[in-house]
Design a protein around this motif. Structure first.
Motif, PDB file in Angstrom:
ATOM      1  N   ARG A 184       0.830  -1.217   0.000  1.00 55.69           N
ATOM      2  CA  ARG A 184       0.000   0.000   0.000  1.00 55.69           C
ATOM      3  C   ARG A 184       0.856   1.256   0.000  1.00 55.69           C
ATOM      4  O   ARG A 184       0.496   2.269  -0.626  1.00 55.69           O
ATOM      5  CB  ARG A 184      -0.910  -0.026   1.230  1.00 55.69           C
ATOM      6  N   MET A 185       1.988   1.219   0.679  1.00 54.77           N
ATOM      7  CA  MET A 185       2.890   2.371   0.682  1.00 54.77           C
ATOM      8  C   MET A 185       3.446   2.622  -0.714  1.00 54.77           C
ATOM      9  O   MET A 185       3.554   3.773  -1.159  1.00 54.77           O
ATOM     10  CB  MET A 185       4.016   2.134   1.687  1.00 54.77           C
ATOM     11  N   ILE A 186       3.789   1.571  -1.410  1.00 53.43           N
ATOM     12  CA  ILE A 186       4.321   1.725  -2.767  1.00 53.43           C
ATOM     13  C   ILE A 186       3.243   2.257  -3.701  1.00 53.43           C
ATOM     14  O   ILE A 186       3.502   3.112  -4.557  1.00 53.43           O
ATOM     15  CB  ILE A 186       4.885   0.378  -3.261  1.00 53.43           C
ATOM     16  N   LYS A 187       2.019   1.761  -3.556  1.00 51.54           N
ATOM     17  CA  LYS A 187       0.916   2.277  -4.377  1.00 51.54           C
ATOM     18  C   LYS A 187       0.685   3.759  -4.124  1.00 51.54           C
ATOM     19  O   LYS A 187       0.416   4.529  -5.065  1.00 51.54           O
ATOM     20  CB  LYS A 187      -0.357   1.474  -4.086  1.00 51.54           C
ATOM     21  N   GLN A 188       0.802   4.183  -2.869  1.00 49.70           N
ATOM     22  CA  GLN A 188       0.603   5.599  -2.563  1.00 49.70           C
ATOM     23  C   GLN A 188       1.670   6.455  -3.226  1.00 49.70           C
ATOM     24  O   GLN A 188       1.388   7.560  -3.692  1.00 49.70           O
ATOM     25  CB  GLN A 188       0.616   5.817  -1.042  1.00 49.70           C
ATOM     26  N   LEU A 189       2.908   5.958  -3.279  1.00 47.09           N
ATOM     27  CA  LEU A 189       3.971   6.698  -3.958  1.00 47.09           C
ATOM     28  C   LEU A 189       3.705   6.775  -5.456  1.00 47.09           C
ATOM     29  O   LEU A 189       4.002   7.791  -6.096  1.00 47.09           O
ATOM     30  CB  LEU A 189       5.325   6.037  -3.693  1.00 47.09           C
ATOM     31  N   GLU A 190       3.156   5.707  -6.018  1.00 48.38           N
ATOM     32  CA  GLU A 190       2.816   5.747  -7.449  1.00 48.38           C
ATOM     33  C   GLU A 190       1.794   6.839  -7.726  1.00 48.38           C
ATOM     34  O   GLU A 190       1.894   7.554  -8.733  1.00 48.38           O
ATOM     35  CB  GLU A 190       2.261   4.393  -7.891  1.00 48.38           C
TER      36      GLU A 190
END
Length: 327
Positions: A184-190
């Protein structure tokens, strides 16, 4: 009977995990946090502050991609390690798992924003609709027409559950709350550094590619959920996904399926900080209206209901099989 009770006790982590998932999902739907108090909103603000310092247009594409990769590591790894370590030390890990899942699911409240946006558009209150959308999307909304706002709302509706309900269920089953949190953290950065945005075209590419890889299976699973509601034509379209040279393929197939099921047009040009990015239109139906948003909400509720029902039914079926085996 003693053997049956012992077997059910051995399976208790499985039942507990299903209960944690259900509680987190219903809490996210019924008791959402305001946008400005959500943990991932703060995470986005931190990411914006970092990118303002290191995402420099005067650097070469290779340097920008390297800066983007290091920024992902800097923002994700420390927080993920600390929170994962907290889970290991907690006296009641189930409580923190439920809390982490709840925070990861906070974007599922967008369906309420979509309802308000549709109502505002029906009243011709375009300013309110733009303000509502501006808090949830990372593209310019100030000049969006009614059609543009309808498209933006539907596209956001149809893709939120990929990294929300679907990814949370699948990742929690495979790797528990730490895997859900890291993904989820990586998706938020995307989303914070969209590679479609010319400002982040190279800097945001590492986060985009990593997110594309991580969410490939949840995207495929969600697309199948949409396709089965659109008949054979939608299933064929899912097997022949739409391609684009732009870094938008994370959700392009999902939006194309949604356009097929809803019989409307999605896609089209987007603006980021006043810069226009030409994106092909998808779907052969008429342009969307506020009524199309209502249809999209119905499609979302049914699709999400299938996944929530699976979390409820699988443990029940498993327990029933145990009972039959000891009968």
């Amino acid at each position: 009977m003693h053997d049956l009770i012992q077997q059910l006790l051995l399976d208790s982590p499985f039942y507990q995990g299903a209960a944690i998932l259900l509680v987190a999902i219903f809490m996210a739907l019924l008791a959402p946090l305001p946008r400005e108090y959500q943990a991932f909103y703060w995470f986005s603000q931190l990411a914006h502050s970092l990118s303002a310092k290191v995402a420099r247009a005067d650097r070469s594409p290779g340097q920008q991609r390297l800066a983007g990769s290091l920024s992902v590591l800097l923002l994700v790894l420390p927080f993920w390690l600390i929170l994962s370590f907290l889970l290991e030390l907690a006296a009641f890990p189930w409580f923190f798992e439920c809390l982490f899942l709840y925070l990861c699911l906070c974007d599922e409240q967008f369906h309420k924003v979509a309802e308000e946006t549709g109502q505002a558009l029906e009243r011709q209150d375009k300013q309110r609709a733009r303000r509502l959308l501006s808090q949830w999307v990372y593209r310019d909304t100030r000049e969006l027409s009614e059609v543009g706002m309808s498209k933006t709302t539907i596209e956001k509706l149809m893709t939120t559950s990929i990294y929300g309900t679907v990814a949370t269920i699948l990742f929690y089953a495979v790797g528990g709350a730490p895997l859900v949190l890291g993904a989820r953290m990586i998706k938020q950065l995307e989303y914070t550094w969209p590679a479609l945005n010319p400002q982040y075209r190279e800097f945001g590419r590492p986060a985009y590619l990593l997110s594309y890889l991580i969410y490939w299976l949840p995207t495929l699973a969600w697309n199948f959920t949409l396709a089965i509601q659109g008949g054979p034509g939608a299933l064929v379209q899912m097997l022949r996904p739409v391609k684009s040279p732009l870094p938008i393929n994370n959700h392009l197939t999902t939006c194309a399926l949604a356009a097929k099921v809803l019989d409307t047009e999605l896609g089209g040009p987007q603006k980021f900080a006043g810069k226009r990015v030409d994106i092909a239109r998808i779907g052969t139906g008429p342009k969307p209206t506020p009524h199309t948003i209502s249809a999209a909400l119905k499609l979302l509720r049914l699709s999400k209901g299938i996944w929530v029902l699976s979390v409820l039914l699988i443990p029940c079926l498993w327990a029933m099989l145990r009972l039959l085996a000891h009968a």
